[in-house]
Design a protein around this motif. Structure first.
Motif, PDB file in Angstrom:
ATOM      1  N   LEU A   1       0.840  -1.209   0.000  1.00 34.08           N
ATOM      2  CA  LEU A   1       0.000   0.000   0.000  1.00 34.08           C
ATOM      3  C   LEU A   1       0.866   1.247   0.000  1.00 34.08           C
ATOM      4  O   LEU A   1       0.584   2.222  -0.704  1.00 34.08           O
ATOM      5  N   ALA A   2       1.953   1.220   0.788  1.00 29.97           N
ATOM      6  CA  ALA A   2       2.844   2.386   0.860  1.00 29.97           C
ATOM      7  C   ALA A   2       3.411   2.715  -0.520  1.00 29.97           C
ATOM      8  O   ALA A   2       3.667   3.882  -0.830  1.00 29.97           O
ATOM      9  N   GLY A   3       3.623   1.691  -1.360  1.00 29.19           N
ATOM     10  CA  GLY A   3       4.153   1.917  -2.711  1.00 29.19           C
ATOM     11  C   GLY A   3       3.125   2.525  -3.658  1.00 29.19           C
ATOM     12  O   GLY A   3       3.484   3.067  -4.708  1.00 29.19           O
ATOM     13  N   TYR A   4       1.820   2.427  -3.313  1.00 28.26           N
ATOM     14  CA  TYR A   4       0.767   2.936  -4.199  1.00 28.26           C
ATOM     15  C   TYR A   4       0.170   4.256  -3.704  1.00 28.26           C
ATOM     16  O   TYR A   4      -0.205   5.115  -4.494  1.00 28.26           O
ATOM     17  N   ILE A   5       0.075   4.403  -2.359  1.00 27.74           N
ATOM     18  CA  ILE A   5      -0.624   5.581  -1.800  1.00 27.74           C
ATOM     19  C   ILE A   5      -0.003   6.885  -2.289  1.00 27.74           C
ATOM     20  O   ILE A   5      -0.668   7.893  -2.450  1.00 27.74           O
ATOM     21  N   ASP A   6       1.291   6.829  -2.587  1.00 22.58           N
ATOM     22  CA  ASP A   6       2.035   8.025  -2.978  1.00 22.58           C
ATOM     23  C   ASP A   6       1.558   8.630  -4.291  1.00 22.58           C
ATOM     24  O   ASP A   6       1.679   9.827  -4.511  1.00 22.58           O
ATOM     25  N   TRP A   7       1.000   7.808  -5.198  1.00 18.77           N
ATOM     26  CA  TRP A   7       0.723   8.342  -6.541  1.00 18.77           C
ATOM     27  C   TRP A   7      -0.671   8.064  -7.092  1.00 18.77           C
ATOM     28  O   TRP A   7      -1.064   8.643  -8.100  1.00 18.77           O
ATOM     29  N   VAL A   8      -1.449   7.177  -6.444  1.00 15.09           N
ATOM     30  CA  VAL A   8      -2.783   6.909  -7.010  1.00 15.09           C
ATOM     31  C   VAL A   8      -3.679   8.122  -6.779  1.00 15.09           C
ATOM     32  O   VAL A   8      -3.354   8.998  -5.980  1.00 15.09           O
ATOM     33  N   ALA A   9      -4.823   8.134  -7.478  1.00 20.75           N
ATOM     34  CA  ALA A   9      -5.763   9.245  -7.293  1.00 20.75           C
ATOM     35  C   ALA A   9      -6.203   9.277  -5.830  1.00 20.75           C
ATOM     36  O   ALA A   9      -6.423   8.223  -5.218  1.00 20.75           O
ATOM     37  N   LEU A  10      -6.306  10.490  -5.280  1.00 22.47           N
ATOM     38  CA  LEU A  10      -6.670  10.616  -3.858  1.00 22.47           C
ATOM     39  C   LEU A  10      -8.024   9.989  -3.548  1.00 22.47           C
ATOM     40  O   LEU A  10      -8.278   9.558  -2.419  1.00 22.47           O
TER      41      LEU A  10
ATOM     42  N   GLN B   1       2.206  -1.619  13.607  1.00 23.87           N
ATOM     43  CA  GLN B   1       2.041  -0.169  13.776  1.00 23.87           C
ATOM     44  C   GLN B   1       3.017   0.650  12.938  1.00 23.87           C
ATOM     45  O   GLN B   1       2.651   1.704  12.428  1.00 23.87           O
ATOM     46  N   ILE B   2       4.253   0.174  12.755  1.00 18.98           N
ATOM     47  CA  ILE B   2       5.212   0.994  11.982  1.00 18.98           C
ATOM     48  C   ILE B   2       4.776   1.075  10.523  1.00 18.98           C
ATOM     49  O   ILE B   2       4.758   2.151   9.919  1.00 18.98           O
ATOM     50  N   GLY B   3       4.369  -0.086   9.952  1.00 15.50           N
ATOM     51  CA  GLY B   3       3.892  -0.087   8.559  1.00 15.50           C
ATOM     52  C   GLY B   3       2.673   0.794   8.397  1.00 15.50           C
ATOM     53  O   GLY B   3       2.546   1.549   7.419  1.00 15.50           O
ATOM     54  N   ALA B   4       1.759   0.729   9.379  1.00 13.13           N
ATOM     55  CA  ALA B   4       0.536   1.543   9.311  1.00 13.13           C
ATOM     56  C   ALA B   4       0.885   3.028   9.384  1.00 13.13           C
ATOM     57  O   ALA B   4       0.331   3.851   8.646  1.00 13.13           O
ATOM     58  N   ALA B   5       1.823   3.368  10.279  1.00  9.64           N
ATOM     59  CA  ALA B   5       2.212   4.791  10.410  1.00  9.64           C
ATOM     60  C   ALA B   5       2.866   5.286   9.124  1.00  9.64           C
ATOM     61  O   ALA B   5       2.631   6.426   8.696  1.00  9.64           O
ATOM     62  N   GLU B   6       3.682   4.435   8.467  1.00 12.50           N
ATOM     63  CA  GLU B   6       4.314   4.805   7.181  1.00 12.50           C
ATOM     64  C   GLU B   6       3.228   5.149   6.155  1.00 12.50           C
ATOM     65  O   GLU B   6       3.308   6.164   5.466  1.00 12.50           O
ATOM     66  N   CYS B   7       2.218   4.255   6.042  1.00  9.49           N
ATOM     67  CA  CYS B   7       1.150   4.482   5.054  1.00  9.49           C
ATOM     68  C   CYS B   7       0.382   5.759   5.372  1.00  9.49           C
ATOM     69  O   CYS B   7       0.067   6.558   4.479  1.00  9.49           O
ATOM     70  N   LEU B   8       0.082   5.923   6.646  1.00 13.19           N
ATOM     71  CA  LEU B   8      -0.656   7.107   7.069  1.00 13.19           C
ATOM     72  C   LEU B   8       0.134   8.373   6.736  1.00 13.19           C
ATOM     73  O   LEU B   8      -0.413   9.360   6.236  1.00 13.19           O
ATOM     74  N   LEU B   9       1.430   8.316   6.988  1.00 15.49           N
ATOM     75  CA  LEU B   9       2.297   9.478   6.721  1.00 15.49           C
ATOM     76  C   LEU B   9       2.286   9.823   5.233  1.00 15.49           C
ATOM     77  O   LEU B   9       2.159  10.994   4.850  1.00 15.49           O
ATOM     78  N   ILE B  10       2.406   8.797   4.379  1.00 12.01           N
ATOM     79  CA  ILE B  10       2.431   9.056   2.924  1.00 12.01           C
ATOM     80  C   ILE B  10       1.090   9.655   2.499  1.00 12.01           C
ATOM     81  O   ILE B  10       1.032  10.608   1.712  1.00 12.01           O
ATOM     82  N   ALA B  11      -0.009   9.110   3.049  1.00  9.83           N
ATOM     83  CA  ALA B  11      -1.345   9.602   2.672  1.00  9.83           C
ATOM     84  C   ALA B  11      -1.518  11.058   3.090  1.00  9.83           C
ATOM     85  O   ALA B  11      -1.981  11.902   2.320  1.00  9.83           O
ATOM     86  N   VAL B  12      -1.127  11.362   4.331  1.00  6.44           N
ATOM     87  CA  VAL B  12      -1.353  12.719   4.855  1.00  6.44           C
ATOM     88  C   VAL B  12      -0.404  13.730   4.213  1.00  6.44           C
ATOM     89  O   VAL B  12      -0.670  14.926   4.212  1.00  6.44           O
ATOM     90  N   SER B  13       0.702  13.241   3.662  1.00  8.79           N
ATOM     91  CA  SER B  13       1.671  14.169   3.044  1.00  8.79           C
ATOM     92  C   SER B  13       1.340  14.463   1.589  1.00  8.79           C
ATOM     93  O   SER B  13       2.085  15.170   0.914  1.00  8.79           O
ATOM     94  N   ARG B  14       0.213  13.883   1.077  1.00  8.64           N
ATOM     95  CA  ARG B  14      -0.083  14.053  -0.341  1.00  8.64           C
ATOM     96  C   ARG B  14      -0.344  15.511  -0.694  1.00  8.64           C
ATOM     97  O   ARG B  14      -0.964  16.265   0.044  1.00  8.64           O
ATOM     98  N   LYS B  15       0.166  15.882  -1.879  1.00  8.34           N
ATOM     99  CA  LYS B  15      -0.152  17.207  -2.421  1.00  8.34           C
ATOM    100  C   LYS B  15      -1.271  16.982  -3.440  1.00  8.34           C
ATOM    101  O   LYS B  15      -1.714  15.874  -3.643  1.00  8.34           O
TER     102      LYS B  15
END
Length: 1189
Positions: A215-224, A248-262
Motif C-alpha cells: 500500500l505504501a508503494g501505491y498511496i504516494d501516486w494513485v488518485a486521492l 504499527q510501523i507499517g501503518a504509520a508509514e502508510c498514514l504518513l504518505i497519505a497525509v503528506s499528499r499534495k
C-alpha cells in the motif's frame, strides 16, 4: 573467480538456460542453489526475452507462476532473498508483456493469492515491485511505462480493494488468534495464544506487513479518491492498526504518505477526517503507549513516524484552511496542539526538532494565528523552548534524559553538536514568530529567566575548566543554562522591538533588567560572554534613556581588558597565554562596541570625547591589547566620526588617530624592512632557530607592529565614509562634483592619510609575494621552514573536517612560535589585499587616478605569481581583484582595469591548464605506487584547492564579463525528469545574459579575448561539476556570441564545439551539467553550422551516431524554406544524435543494456471529429473486460 566466470558465461551463452534454471530452482535444492537457478531465469527474461520463441515464453511464464503456487517453502520458512528474486522475475515478464499479450495477469495473481498466505505475500511483493519500477524509479521505456501505468490506473479500484481486503482479512485472523478483543474501543495487549496457533498467527501477520508495504508503494501516486473512498475506510483501518505492535510501523508509514499528499485542495479535504474524535483517539493512545514503554528502538522509530504524521496533518490543515476556504478549524484542534506539544517536550532532541517547522507554519498562518487555542499555546511553547534551548543530550554523556535517545540518532558528539546548532537556529526563528503574536509574554519570560540566572549560584559541574579553578567549561550546568537564556532573551527582545509601537515598549522593565546585568560581576569568561550578549540585546532601551550609555560603555571597556588572574598562581599566569574563552570575551566586547557605534552612532556621538579618551588610554600601553583589539576600538571611533558630517573636522581627527601608525609605517627603518625580503624575514624573526618554540619569541613585538599598522589602515579604509544624504554631504564639504552621468562624486576624509601610506603597502605586498621564491624560502630558519604553509584550520576547512568540540573554548591557546608565524603571514597577506579591495569603494576617483596605479599593482600584487601557492592566490582574487573591478567606474577601464586583467587572465589560464593536466595524469596513473612522498590526504588537499581556485577564477571572469540581468547562479539545474526524452534540456541560460561594458572592453583586445574564450571552453572538461555548470550557463555563449560577427577560423569553431562535447563526456553523468552542455552544443551547432561545414565532420566522429538521422537534422537546419520544427523537438533530436559522447556514471559504464520492446499501442489516436463516448465504449470497456478477476 573461475567459478564466477563460469556462472556468468553459462547465463550468457547456454541454450538450455530455462530448463536448467527451473531444475536448480526446485524446492528440494538448497537455498543458495535455488537462488542461482532463479537468477538464471531472471537473466533470461531480462536479456534474452526478445529472441525467445512464443511457446518458450509461455512455458517459462507458466513454470514461474507454478513456482509461486507450489514451488516455495512456507511463508515463515522461505528465505527472503528467494521471495525477492521470484517476484522480480514475474515483474520483468509483466514489464515486457502486460497488458497487450498477458491480459489475465491480475486475474492470475488474484487466483494465486487465494491459495494461502505464502502465495499472497509473493503477490504483494510483485505488486509493490511493479509500482516501484514503473512509477517510482521509472526503469523502462516511455511507451511501455505509459501503457502499464495507465492500465494500473484503470484497474486501481480493484487493486486497492484487493489490497484492503487482504489486509483486513489477515489482520482479523491474526488478532483473533493472538486473542485480541474485536471491539475497537478495547485495544488491550493481546493475550498469549496456544503454541499450535502461533505459526498461523505469524503467517497472517507477515501478510499484513507485506500488504502495508505494498500500500505504501501505491498511496504516494494513485488518485486521492482511492485513499478517501468508502468514508476514508483505508485511513480508519490504518489508525486502528497504530495500536497493533507488530503492524504499527507499517501503518504509520502508510498514514504518513497519505497525509503528506499534495494535489488539488478540493481532493485533500477528506483527509481532515483524521482530526475527528476516533482518529485522534487512536493516534494519541498509540503515542502514549509507545512512549510509556521506555526507550526501545522499535517504539522509538514508531514515535518518530507518528510525530511526522502529526506534522503532515498540521501542514494539510494550514493548506486547506484559508480566508476563502469553507474548511473550518477542527473541533479537536486543541487536542491536536496538546499532543503536538507533547512531542515538543519529549526527551528526544530529534523529536523536539521535528516539530519546529510545523509550529512555524501554525504561527504564520493567516487564520490559525488568530485562533484563541493557538494563542493560548504560545506561553507553553515558549516555556518548552526554554528547556529545549539548553544544550544537553550529548551521546557520550549521561547528564540528561536526552542522552539515551541521542545514542540512537547521532554517531558522535560532533554530529550532535552540528545538529543542535541548526535546531537552535530554527527554534530562534519560530520563537520570533510566536513573539510576533504575543511579544509581552516572551519579554516577561526572558526577564524572569535572566533575573533567575543572575542570582543562581554557579555550578561548574564535574569537569573543571582549563581556564582556571572554579570556572565553567562549555559543558558546565551553569554555562549551558546561561547560554540558553541568552539566546532566548536575544530572540524575544529583538522581536518585541520590531513588533510593538514605540509608546508600548516596557521601557522601565527593560532598564531595570539592563541595570541588573550591568551591576553583575563575574570572573568566569564564558558567563561574561553571555552577559555581554544580554547587554547588547537590552541596549535598544538606552535609546529611550541615554543617561545609561556611560554605564554600558564602562562595562564594555572593562571587558575589553578582561583577564583571569589567580592570586596563588600569579607567576604562572603571566607566562600562560590566554585561553580561547578569555580571547573570545575580549573580542566580544570589542565587536559589541563596534556594533553599538555602527547601529546607534547618533546616540553615542555626545559621548565621543569620553570614548576617545578611553581608547587613547588603552592604546598608550603597547602590551595591554592585541593588535586586533586596538584596531577594533579605532574602527569604533571612525564610525562615530562619520557622524561629524564635517569633512575638515573628520579629516583632522583621522590624521590625529593615524599619526602613530604613519610615524611607524613611514620611518626609514620600516621602509627598509618592507621593501627588502631579506630584511623583512630577519625583522619578523623568520630566519631564527628557536630553542624553546613555545615560550621564546624574540621578534613577536616587531610582527605585532607591522600587524597594527596594517589592521589600522584596513579599519580606517573600511569604516570612514561621507554622509549618505547628498544635502548633508554637500553642506559638510564632501561633495566635489558630478560625473558626466550626473551621479555625485564624493571625497573621503581618510584619502590623504591612506594614500600617503600606499607606497609602503605595495612594497610590503611585493616583498610578501617574493618570499615564495625558492631562494627566499631557503633563507627561512630551521624552526620556520613551514612558516609560509597553510594553517591547519584552513586545511581542515577545505577538506571539510570538523573541529573537535572542546577545543572551541577550553585549553589555553599554547601556539608554538611556528603557528604564530604562520598565522601572522596568513593574516598579513589577507589584510593587505582587503585594504586594496576596499580602497576603490572607499576612496573612489582619488584611488583610481593614482599615477601609474595599474603599473604599480602589476609590479607588486601580481609579481612572482608562479611561486604563489593556490591557497594564497584564491583570497587575492576574491578580496582584492573582484571588489576592485566591481567598484571601478567605466571611465577607468582603459587605463586601469584592462591593463591589469589582460595579463592576469592570460596567466590564470596557463596556470589552471597545467594544474588540471597534472590531476588528470594522476588519475590515469593512480595504480602506480610511486607517490609515497605525496600522501593521499595531501593529494586530496591539492586537488580540492585547484577546484576552489578554478571556481574563483571562473567566477571572477563571469563577474567581469557578463551582466547579471536575470542570470541565476543555478546550481540545482537538474529537473526531476518526468519524461526521459525531455530529461533536463529545459535548463537554459536566460536570454538576457549579455556582456558588460568591461566585458566588451576586454574582448576588444585580441590576446585577452583569446585567453577568456580558451579558459571558458577548456574549463568545461575540468573535473569540477559546479564550475562547469556555472560557466556553461552564464559565460560560454555570451563570450562566443561577441566574436560571431567576425571571421572565425574553421579550426577554432571546431575546437569550441569539440570542447563542449568533451565537457559532455566528462560531466554527462550529472543531469544539471548535461542539460546545460547539451543546450550550449545545440546553440553553437544551430548558429554556426550554416557557415561551417566542419561542424558536421565533428558530429560524424561521435560514437554510434546515426548518419541518416544526422542528415535529416542537417537538411532541416540548412533549408530555411522548410517549416521550423518546435525548439524543444529540435533540441531532443540533437540530444539523441550526440548521445554517444554523453558520459555515464561509473556504475553504468559497464552495465549490460536491457532492451524492452514496445508493444502495439493500447490507446489508438482518435480523430477529434469522433464522439468521445465511442472511445470509451471501444477502448475503455474492452480493456476493463480483459482484467475482470
Amino acid at each position: 573467480m573461475p567459478a564466477a566466470r563460469f556462472c556468468e558465461e553459462f547465463k550468457e551463452k547456454c541454450p538450455i538456460c530455462v530448463p536448467c534454471g527451473l531444475k536448480l530452482a526446485e524446492k528440494t535444492q538448497t537455498a543458495i542453489v535455488r537462488h542461482f537457478g532463479l537468477q538464471i531465469l531472471e537473466h533470461v527474461v531480462k536479456f534474452r526475452w526478445n529472441n525467445m520463441p512464443r511457446l518458450e515464453k509461455v512455458y517459462l511464464k507458466n513454470n514461474v507462476m507454478g513456482l509461486i503456487s507450489s514451488g516455495t517453502q512456507s511463508i515463515l520458512e522461505e528465505e527472503s532473498h528467494i521471495k525477492d528474486v521470484l517476484s522480480r522475475i514475474v515483474v520483468e515478464m509483466i514489464k515486457r508483456e502486460w497488458p497487450q499479450h498477458w491480459p489475465d495477469m491480475l486475474k492470475e495473481l488474484d487466483t494465486l493469492s487465494k491459495q494461502g498466505e505464502t502465495q499472497t505475500e509473493l503477490v504483494m511483493f510483485i505488486l509493490l515491485r511493479l509500482a516501484e519500477d514503473v512509477v517510482t524509479f521509472q526503469t523502462l521505456p516511455t511507451q511501455r511505462r505509459r501503457d502499464i501505468q495507465q492500465t494500473l490506473t484503470q484497474n486501481m479500484e480493484k487493486i486497492f480493494s484487493f489490497l484492503l481486503t487482504t489486509l483486513q482479512q489477515n489482520v482479523n485472523k491474526y488478532r483473533r488468534m493472538v486473542g485480541a478483543p474485536q471491539e475497537q474501543e478495547a485495544l488491550t495487549t493481546p493475550q498469549k495464544t496456544d503454541l499450535a496457533q502461533e505459526p498461523k498467527a505469524q503467517a497472517n501477520c507477515r501478510v499484513g506487513i507485506a500488504a502495508l508495504n505494498t500500500l505504501a508503494g501505491y498511496i504516494d501516486w494513485v488518485a486521492l479518491s482511492h485513499i478517501t473512498a468508502d468514508n476514508c475506510k483505508l485511513l480508519e483501518m490504518l489508525c486502528l492498526l497504530l495500536n497493533e505492535p507488530e503492524l504499527q510501523i507499517g501503518a504509520a508509514e502508510c498514514l504518513l504518505i497519505a497525509v503528506s499528499r499534495k494535489g488539488k485542495l478540493e481532493d485533500r479535504k477528506p483527509l481532515m477526517v483524521l482530526f475527528g474524535d476516533v482518529a485522534m483517539h487512536y493516534i494519541l493512545s498509540a503515542a502514549q503507549t509507545a512512549d510509556g514503554e521506555g526507550l526501545v528502538e522499535k517504539h522509538y522509530v514508531f514515535l518518530k513516524r507518528l510525530c511526522q504524521v502529526l506534522c503532515a496533518l498540521g501542514s494539510q490543515l494550514c493548506a486547506l484552511l484559508g480566508s476563502d476556504s469553507d474548511v473550518e478549524t477542527p473541533t479537536n484542534f486543541g487536542k491536536y496542539l496538546d499532543s503536538f506539544l507533547a512531542f515538543t517536550t519529549h526527551p528526544s532532541q530529534f523529536l523536539r526538532s521535528s516539530t519546529q517547522i510545523t509550529w512555524g507554519a501554525l504561527f504564520r498562518h493567516e487564520v490559525l494565528s488568530r485562533d484563541p487555542l493557538l494563542l493560548a499555546m504560545i506561553p507553553k511553547y515558549l516555556r518548552a523552548s526554554m528547556t529545549n534551548l539548553v544544550k544537553v543530550g550529548f551521546p557520550s554523556k549521561t547528564d540528561s534524559a536526552s542522552c539515551e535517545y541521542s545514542r540512537f540518532d547521532f554517531d558522535s558528539d560532533e554530529d550532535f553538536n552540528a545538529f543542535f546548532n541548526s535546531f537552535r537556529a530554527q527554534q530562534g526563528e519560530v520563537m520570533r514568530m510566536a513573539c510576533r503574536l504575543d511579544p509581552r509574554t516572551g519579554f516577561q519570560m526572558a526577564g524572569e529567566w535572566l533575573k533567575y540566572q543572575l542570582t543562581a549560584p554557579v555550578d561548574t559541574g564535574p569537569m573543571n575548566s582549563k581556564t582556571g579553578e572554579g570556572l565553567c567549561s562549555i559543558f558546565s550546568p551553569s554555562f549551558v543554562q546561561w547560554d540558553a537564556m541568552t539566546f532566548f532573551s536575544e530572540s524575544v527582545i529583538s522581536q518585541m522591538f520590531r513588533t510593538l509601537d514605540k509608546d508600548e515598549i516596557p521601557v522601565n522593565d527593560g532598564i531595570d533588567l539592563l541595570q541588573l546585568v550591568l551591576n553583575f560581576e563575574t570572573k568566569d569568561p564564558l558567563i561574561l560572554s553571555c552577559v555581554l550578549t544580554n547587554v547588547s540585546a537590552l541596549f535598544p532601551f538606552v535609546t529611550y534613556r541615554p543617561e545609561y550609555l556611560p554605564q554600558v560603555l564602562s562595562k564594555l571597556f572593562t571587558s575589553v581588558t578582561f583577564e583571569v588572574i589567580e592570586e596563588s598562581k600569579f607567576v604562572m599566569s603571566v607566562q600562560a597565554p590566554r585561553t580561547r574563552a578569555v580571547k573570545n570575551v575580549r573580542r566580544h566586547a570589542c565587536s559589541s562596541i563596534i556594533k553599538m557605534c555602527r547601529d546607534y552612532p547618533q546616540l553615542v556621538l555626545p559621548n565621543f570625547e569620553m570614548l576617545y579618551n578611553h581608547v587613547k588610554q588603552l592604546l598608550s600601553n603597547e602590551l595591554l591589547l592585541t593588535q586586533m583589539e586596538k584596531c577594533a576600538l579605532m574602527e569604533a571611533l571612525v564610525l562615530i566620526s562619520n557622524q561629524f558630517k564635517d569633512y575638515e573636522r573628520q579629516k583632522a581627527f583621522l590624521e590625529e588617530l593615524m599619526a602613530p601608525v604613519a610615524g611607524l609605517w613611514l620611518s626609514p627603518e620600516m621602509q627598509r624592512v618592507l621593501s627588502d625580503p631579506e630584511a623583512f624575514i630577519s625583522y619578523v624573526g623568520a630566519d631564527n632557530k628557536i630553542a624553546d618554540p613555545v615560550l621564546e619569541d624574540p621578534s613577536g613585538l616587531n610582527r605585532s607592529r607591522i600587524s597594527f599598522c596594517v589592521y589600522t589602515i584596513l579599519g580606517v579604509v573600511k569604516r570612514a565614509r561621507w554622509p549618505a544624504a547628498t544635502e548633508e554631504a554637500k553642506a559638510g564639504g564632501f561633495l566635489v562634483g558630478y560625473m558626466p552621468s550626473g551621479s555625485p562624486v564624493y571625497r573621503n576624509p581618510c584619502t590623504e592619510q591612506v594614500l600617503k601610506l600606499l607606497d609602503n603597502l605595495l612594497a610590503l605586498i611585493r616583498t610578501h609575494n617574493n618570499l615564495y621564491t625558492p631562494e627566499m624560502v631557503a633563507r627561512l630558519g630551521e624552526t620556520f621552514a613551514k612558516a609560509l604553509d597553510m594553517l591547519e584550520v584552513e586545511k581542515n576547512a577545505i577538506l571539510g573536517l570538523p573541529q573537535p568540540l572542546l577545543e572551541l573554548y577550553d585549553s589555553p591557546v599554547y601556539k608554538t612560535v611556528l603557528e604564530r608565524m604562520q598565522g601572522f603571514f596568513c593574516t598579513l597577506y589577507d589584510n593587505c589585499f582587503h585594504i586594496l579591495g576596499n580602497a576603490g569603494p572607499s576612496m573612489q576617483q582619488d584611488f583610481y587616478t593614482v599615477e601609474g596605479l595599474a603599473t604599480q599593482l602589476l609590479s607588486s600584487a601580481f609579481i612572482n605569481l608562479n611561486n604563489i601557492p593556490d591557497y594564497r592566490l584564491r583570497p587575492m582574487l576574491r578580496v582584492f581583484v573582484k571588489p576592485l573591478v566591481l567598484s571601478c567606474p567605466s571611465e577607468y577601464y582603459e587605463t586601469l582595469v584592462c591593463p591589469m586583467l589582460g595579463p592576469l587572465f592570460t596567466y590564470l589560464h596557463v596556470r589552471l591548464s597545467q594544474k588540471w593536466q597534472v590531476i588528470n595524469q594522476r588519475s590515469m596513473l593512480c595504480e602506480d605506487d610511486a607517490a609515497d612522498d605525496n600522501p593521499e590526504s595531501q593529494e586530496m588537499l591539492e586537488e580540492q584547492l585547484v577546484r576552489l581556485l578554478t571556481r574563483e577564477v571562473m567566477d571572477l571572469i563571469t563577474v567581469c564579463c557578463v551582466s547579471k540581468k536575470g542570470v541565476e547562479h543555478n546550481t540545482t539545474a537538474a529537473v526531476d525528469g518526468d519524461d526521459d526524452e525531455a530529461m533536463a534540456t529545459e535548463v537554459t541560460p536566460p536570454a538576457s545574459a549579455e556582456l558588460t561594458e568591461l566585458g566588451k572592453c576586454l574582448m576588444k583586445q585580441e590576446d585577452v579575448c583569446t585567453a577568456l574564450l580558451i579558459t571558458a571552453y577548456t574549463s568545461l572538461s575540468w573535473k569540477d561539476t559546479l564550475s562547469c555548470q556555472r560557466t556553461t550557463t552564464q559565460l560560454c555563449w555570451p563570450l562566443l556570441k561577441q566574436v560571431l560577427p567576425g571571421n572565425l577560423l574553421p579550426d577554432a569553431v571546431s575546437w569550441f564545439f569539440t570542447s563542449v562535447l568533451k565537457g559532455l563526456q566528462t560531466h554527462g553523468q550529472h543531469d544539471g551539467c548535461m542539460a546545460a552542455l547539451v543546450h550550449l552544443a545545440f546553440q553553437i551547432y544551430e548558429a554556426l553550422r550554416p557557415r561551417y561545414a566542419e561542424l558536421k565532420a565533428v558530429m560524424e566522429q561521435i560514437p554510434d551516431i546515426q548518419r541518416d538521422s544526422l542528415e535529416q537534422f542537417d537538411s532541416k537546419l540548412l533549408n530555411p524554406t522548410l517549416q521550423k520544427v518546435a525548439d524543444k523537438r529540435r533540441k531532443d533530436h540533437f540530444k539523441r544524435l550526440i548521445t554517444g559522447c554523453i558520459g555515464k556514471p561509473l556504475g553504468e559504464q559497464f552495465r549490460k543494456e536491457v532492451h524492452i520492446r514496445n508493444l502495439p499501442s493500447l490507446f489508438k489516436k482518435v480523430k477529434p471529429s469522433l464522439e468521445t463516448d465511442v472511445l470509451e465504449n471501444e477502448d475503455g470497456e474492452g480493456l476493463t473486460a480483459l482484467f475482470e478477476p
